[in-house]
Every structure is written in structure tokens, then in C-alpha cells.
Design a protein around this motif. Structure first.
Motif, mmCIF file in Angstrom:
data_model
loop_
_atom_site.group_PDB
_atom_site.id
_atom_site.type_symbol
_atom_site.label_atom_id
_atom_site.label_comp_id
_atom_site.label_asym_id
_atom_site.label_seq_id
_atom_site.Cartn_x
_atom_site.Cartn_y
_atom_site.Cartn_z
ATOM 1 N N LYS A 234 78.872 71.005 15.581
ATOM 2 C CA LYS A 234 78.517 70.748 17.089
ATOM 3 C C LYS A 234 79.435 69.706 17.487
ATOM 4 O O LYS A 234 79.985 69.709 18.614
ATOM 5 C CB LYS A 234 77.180 69.921 17.387
ATOM 6 C CG LYS A 234 76.123 70.809 17.117
ATOM 7 C CD LYS A 234 75.089 70.566 17.969
ATOM 8 C CE LYS A 234 74.064 71.904 18.512
ATOM 9 N NZ LYS A 234 72.864 71.492 19.077
ATOM 10 N N ARG A 238 82.684 70.236 20.578
ATOM 11 C CA ARG A 238 82.819 69.355 21.723
ATOM 12 C C ARG A 238 84.398 68.853 22.028
ATOM 13 O O ARG A 238 84.786 68.808 23.105
ATOM 14 C CB ARG A 238 81.999 68.018 21.432
ATOM 15 C CG ARG A 238 80.712 67.914 21.906
ATOM 16 C CD ARG A 238 79.984 66.633 21.886
ATOM 17 N NE ARG A 238 80.034 66.157 20.466
ATOM 18 C CZ ARG A 238 79.114 65.928 19.782
ATOM 19 N NH1 ARG A 238 77.899 66.724 20.415
ATOM 20 N NH2 ARG A 238 78.906 65.458 18.524
ATOM 21 N N LYS A 240 88.191 69.396 23.226
ATOM 22 C CA LYS A 240 88.566 70.192 24.435
ATOM 23 C C LYS A 240 89.180 71.486 23.594
ATOM 24 O O LYS A 240 89.290 72.509 24.203
ATOM 25 C CB LYS A 240 89.266 69.569 25.244
ATOM 26 C CG LYS A 240 90.583 68.826 24.852
ATOM 27 C CD LYS A 240 91.392 68.018 25.962
ATOM 28 C CE LYS A 240 92.420 67.192 25.659
ATOM 29 N NZ LYS A 240 92.128 66.141 24.724
ATOM 30 N N ARG A 242 89.140 73.253 20.881
ATOM 31 C CA ARG A 242 88.480 73.626 19.676
ATOM 32 C C ARG A 242 88.980 74.427 18.488
ATOM 33 O O ARG A 242 89.691 75.422 18.821
ATOM 34 C CB ARG A 242 86.862 73.970 19.835
ATOM 35 C CG ARG A 242 86.718 75.391 20.535
ATOM 36 C CD ARG A 242 85.112 75.916 20.607
ATOM 37 N NE ARG A 242 85.311 77.343 20.630
ATOM 38 C CZ ARG A 242 84.966 77.846 21.856
ATOM 39 N NH1 ARG A 242 84.459 77.426 22.724
ATOM 40 N NH2 ARG A 242 84.826 79.340 21.790
ATOM 41 N N GLU A 264 75.944 78.201 20.478
ATOM 42 C CA GLU A 264 76.604 77.777 21.944
ATOM 43 C C GLU A 264 77.352 79.097 22.351
ATOM 44 O O GLU A 264 78.231 78.953 23.357
ATOM 45 C CB GLU A 264 77.712 76.896 21.411
ATOM 46 C CG GLU A 264 77.308 75.725 20.891
ATOM 47 C CD GLU A 264 77.256 74.477 21.912
ATOM 48 O OE1 GLU A 264 77.914 74.265 22.786
ATOM 49 O OE2 GLU A 264 76.263 73.528 21.670
#
Lengths: 343, 343
Positions: A234, A238, A240, A242, A264
DNA sequence: ACTTTAAATGTAAACGATTACATACTTGCT
DNA sequence: AGCAAGTATGTAATCGTTTACATTTAAAGT
């Protein structure tokens, strides 16, 4: 359960067979040193009286218990229970017993267990954890047969059975890099364990070979558990920018990470390629099947027990480092097409 | 590893503290029976000499080892390793050790392990398997503290810790019937185990309540493994009138069955609703999450160890049957909508 | 102060197998 | 038959605690 009927002792057998206890003892421990005729007479008396030797007296007299201690961080964890299975099998074959010390990753408990060794309740010990401090270990090594398995320690000269975690970590990472991934993340094990340091080291070496400098945003520390994999992933999601690939230091963490990604809406392996470590039983059942570095857990157990036996039999036996071969198993999670697997 | 430096014995401590060995022994085993001043003097001497009592001599003299034996079919199986974890934890708390007897489901090995008990190398035994024959067990029960856990035996009066497998099997099956399923199949465990017989019994009772007679084509025997679940499900899928729901006697078999169904393009739970048994660690991770009957494995271990301790402490303690509560956990595999679970 | 009673400690005999050493028995050889 | 060398068995000490019982010391009661 009634109280024990008075035990039949060696002297009873001796009397019935008309020999001395020495002879009975010899029949039991060294049959060839007794004439066949006498031996048969003794064996018959043993049978007739249903004699069971008093193992405790024997252990005491010989200061030897034919028992070894295994200190394991968590017996309920597949990878450890498989190692224990291997240890137990080899021990059994050699007429040894296994005393289980489950520490639940609690160092205090591990130190407690060491007293079992100090009090000579066992003939040796296999450590499946690398948490005991250097000095304590050094002191124990001078007195007792000990083998370290799976873990690895710097600066301590002791018999060790392990895999090459650096090489494996490197191979796993390169597998991802070779498919064109450049933003490859890593969830490590707890960094107080050499094993985790090495796997991460391998990851860094591989990245380096591809001209990629260490990027701390792509490295997070887990604790080998599914939950930690889920949480760390996780974290990565998060970012930007990734990661497109992940090397997790355990299959459980890989599964956690994949679950987090899926939650997600990120497809694995299409949008995130994953490689794990261990090849636990469920890695092939999980969907997608986890591409992973297979640790030969049972064999590791067998080998460490064999090594321990050598130390027990010969106190002068020099410490040995045995590195077992491990193998990458390609399944679906890394994005390389392979034929369907069902088991 | 050097040879042992000559051991410090109780007599050495006694001499240094200017008391008799009896007093030293009392300080160790029953401190309150010694005057504080003397006690401190002795403790100091123990400290000073770094005295470690010879546990083997103690065991021998007291014919007691503070060790118990656990016979387990397969330590590498999650459900058993969790029970062992529970046993070990409670044992440790009570200053007991656990000797591990892993039989790999080999009955011969189980019989071998019994000798550890007969030779009094342990103070008691917990059986996690129900394969020992009635007569042998009866003979042992008269002499040694024994607890049976997880399994259950008819016609043998012994302390047992288990769940109500009939009730659970029934509940699991009714859960499927209540959703309208009528062709509900069952993959049982090996029928030489009461546990499997009971779960199947529950299944049959449930079917009966819904007016459905036993249909042998819908019942197949597995061995709790993923593989057997896979194979048996393939069998069901060959039926022209194939089942719409399945109750599997273990989660591993449930997973195998689901994989087999998926391999034939059959959607779970839409076209096949599945309920498993055990709630092993991966049942919540697997997709779809396995609806299952949760066995309180760790608690079962704790409880059986506690019960064994009662037997050890009081040889006249009457056998007790403790039935633990189990709980159905609803996840996706049964087709009932539930909120997303991630762990 | 002198018993009586209780508490603290000491003495020494277990526990039951193993094994160094002593003794008895074989066997083979002359 | 007699002896040497080897084999088989017996004798008894030993392993290090624990604990029943004996003894000493302390406390309590008169």
C-alpha cells in the motif's frame, strides 16, 4: 491410569537368565560381545518379563540423551515446520529425538531454551533463528554441538546450512529486470537478520548491474508476514511514480502485496510483476501462482541434522558451511507465460 | 567445541557454602524450607561457581522428566503445527518441554514412538492422531497420562479435546442447503478416522433433514490434501448431473476442488458453492475466500496440554471430554455475499 | 531455667544402568 | 596334556541428585 506396577529391572532379567547385569547390559548395547547361547537366553528373559530399560538411568549414567533441541522462531510457519519435518526425519533415522523450542520470535524465550543445552538435557542444538548474540553463541560453541540452519551469521565460526541468499536475491531481481522493468521495488525481511540483509544485498547488486542506483523509496522493511506485505505494498502504491515490479523476501509478503494491488484494481502480473521467496506450499495454489525462489526446506532440515550428528560424534569436528542449491520457480506472478499448473 | 570442563557438582556448592548437599538441593527445589541466611549463602555459591544442576541425574532420581511427547501425523500441515504451537506454549508456561513425534501418517512410526512413553522418557503424551489400536491404547492408558486431541475415539475411555464434528459437518452442509442447493456433494477425510466419519455423519444428517437420501455418487473419500480434493472434484464433474455445491472436510481439499472446477471453466461460487473445514491460514487469502468451519487449533493445543497436566499431577484424575466451540466463517466460496476481506 | 515442640540442617541410602577391571572359560597349538 | 592367547562373563564402583530419617538448633510455653 493406575500407578506403575513395580518396574522390572535389569537385575530381574539377569536373575532369570542366570547371568550378571553386565551381561544383560551387553546384550542390549553390544550384542556381538555375548555368546549366542547366552544372548538368546537373556533375550528370552527380557521378553518373558516384558523388560523395558530405564532410559533415564541410562541417560544419566552415559550423560547422553540421544535428543537434540531445535529452536524455531515459529513452528506454525510453513517454511519452518518443513525444516523441522526434515530434522525430525533424519533424527529418527539415527535414533535421535527432537525437543521443540518454539520461541514465537521472542528472544527472551530463545535464551531460556539455551539452558536446556547447558544442563545437558540434549546432546546438541539446531538453531533456526539468528537472534542469539555473538558472545553467548561463542561461549556455547566451545562446549556444545550446535548447527545454524537457514540463517547465517557473520563473525561467528560455526557449522551452518543455508542457501546463497545474495545470489538468490540477485537472481530474483534480475528476472524482473530482464523483462524490462526498471522501477523494481523490494519488501525485505526484518533487517536484524542476515538473511534479509543478504536478499536485499542481492536485490541491490542486480539493480546496480542494470545501472540503477539505490532508491530508498522503493525499499521497505517487512517481517515476512502476509500482513506486512499488504501494508508495505500500500505504501508503494501511494508513490506518484509507482513500481512496476516487486521482489518480496517471502512468499507470504508477495501474496500480501498482490492482494493489496488487486484491492486497488491493479492487475498482477500485467501492471505489477511479482517475485517471492521460499516456495511454500500455497505459492502454487495462490492465483496468480507465485514466481519464487524455492528453498529446499526439508533438505535443509535433513542436512543440518546430519551435520549436527557429525559434531556430536566427533567433538573435534571442524565447523562446516554447507550451501544448498535453490531454484527459481517460474509461475504466473512475474508475467512470464508458462503452462498452466494445477498443483 | 572443547571437551566439557569438569562439571561443578552440588557437592562443590555445598562445600563452598558450608552446608550439606541436602540443603543445596532444598534451596533449589523448595527454597522456603531453608532459612533465608543459609539460602542466600547457597545461592551466592551457586552463582560464584556457575553451577548448573545435572538434569539427567535429577530426572533419573525422581523418575520424572518434565517432558511430554506429541505424536502428530504431519507437522508440516498448518492445522497440526498450530496445535503443536498451542501445546508448546502451555507446556513452556508450566515448565514442561515438548518432544516431537512426527509420524508422517505412518502407523508403524506411531507405534515406535509409544516406546518413548513406555521407557518413561516423558511424563505423558498427547495424541494428534487416532490410528493406534484400541487394545494398545487401553494398555497404555492404565499406566501413563495420555490425552487425545482433535481426533475422537469410540469405545475408549480417555481424555479427549475436540470439536463436535457431527454438528459442524451438519452446520456446514445446511448452510449450503439453506441457499437452495440440493445436489450437495461431499469429499470426506480418510474414513479410518472417526473425525471424518463424524463430519460425513453431519453431512448425511443435514441432507436427511431436507429429505435428501444418501447418494453415494455424491460422496467421495479424500485424504485431506489439496491433491485429493482436486482429483475427487474431477470425479464429480464427470457426473452428468453434477453437484451445485460441495462440502469438503478440509480447506485444502476445498481449494483443490475449486481449482479443479475453475480448470473446467466452472465458476465458484456461482456454479459451484463450496464450504471447507479447518480455517487454515490461507483460507482467507485464497480466492475466493473459503467459507469454512474454524477449528480453534491453538486453543485445542493449549487445552489438551492443560488436561494432560491434570493427569500428570493426579494419576487418579478421571478422563474428561472437552468439546471446544467452533465457528463458521462465511467468506466468498459459498456464494453468500459478504463484505470484502483482505486478511 | 527447663521442657516441649517445631524448624533447620545433616547423614547416608537410594535410583538403575554402565563399564573398568578381574576372573573364568575356550580354543588352538605344540 | 599343558600352555598361551583370546573370548566370555562376573564383580562392584560409579554417575549426581533426592529424600527418609536422624540430629541439631531455635522458639515457645510453663
Amino acid at each position: 491410569m493406575l500407578g506403575a506396577k513395580t518396574m522390572v529391572k535389569m537385575i530381574d532379567v539377569a536373575k532369570l537368565a542366570n547371568v550378571s547385569t553386565a551381561t544383560v547390559s551387553r546384550v542390549l548395547r553390544n550384542p556381538d560381545s555375548v555368546k549366542k547361547k547366552t544372548r538368546d537366553k537373556v533375550l528370552e528373559s527380557i521378553e518373558q518379563l516384558n523388560y523395558q530399560p530405564n532410559v533415564l538411568a541410562r541417560h544419566f549414567r552415559r550423560s547422553k540423551t540421544n535428543t537434540i533441541l531445535v529452536i524455531v522462531p515459529n513452528i506454525a510457519n510453513t517454511i519452518f515446520s518443513q525444516m523441522v519435518q526434515g530434522i525430525e526425519a533424519t533424527a529418527s533415522q539415527n535414533n535421535y529425538r527432537v525437543l521443540l523450542g518454539n520461541s514465537n520470535r521472542n528472544v527472551e524465550k530463545e535464551y531460556d531454551f539455551l539452558n536446556i543445552l547447558r544442563q545437558r538435557q540434549v546432546d546438541g542444538m539446531i538453531l533456526l533463528s539468528g537472534k542469539i548474540d555473538r558472545d553467548t553463541l561463542q561461549e556455547l560453541l566451545e562446549q556444545y554441538p550446535i548447527v545454524l540452519a537457514s540463517e547465517y551469521l557473520k563473525d561467528v565460526e560455526m557449522s551452518t546450512v543455508c542457501i546463497n541468499n545474495i545470489k538468490c536475491g540477485k537472481e530474483a531481481t534480475k528476472h524482473l529486470l530482464a523483462q524490462g522493468h526498471r522501477r523494481v521495488a523490494h519488501i525485505s525481511g526484518p533487517m536484524n537478520s542476515m538473511l534479509s540483509v543478504d536478499r536485499q544485498g542481492g536485490y541491490l547488486e542486480a539493480m546496480n548491474e542494470y545501472g540503477l542506483k539505490r532508491d530508498n523509496r522503493l525499499i521497505l522493511e517487512g517481517d515476512f508476514s502476509f500482513e506486512s506485505g499488504y501494508e508495505r505494498m500500500k505504501g508503494f502504491l501511494r508513490l506518484k511514480d509507482r513500481p512496476t515490479a516487486l521482489f518480496a523476501a517471502s512468499d507470504e509478503m508477495a501474496m500480501g502485496a498482490i492482494k493489496a494491488a488487486k484491492a486497488e484494481g491493479i492487475a498482477v502480473p500485467e501492471e505489477l510483476a511479482v517475485v517471492g521467496f521460499d516456495d511454500i506450499r500455497f505459492s502454487s495454489i495462490f492465483e496468480p501462482g507465485i514466481t519464487t525462489v524455492a528453498q529446499p526446506a526439508v533438505e535443509m532440515g535433513n542436512t543440518s541434522m546430519e551435520l549436527l550428528l557429525k559434531h556430536i560424534k566427533d567433538p573435534a569436528f571442524k565447523p562446516e558451511l554447507i550451501m544448498l542449491e535453490s531454484e527459481m520457480i517460474i509461475r504466473e506472478s512475474c508475467g512470464l507465460k508458462v503452462k498452466e499448473e494445477t498443483r
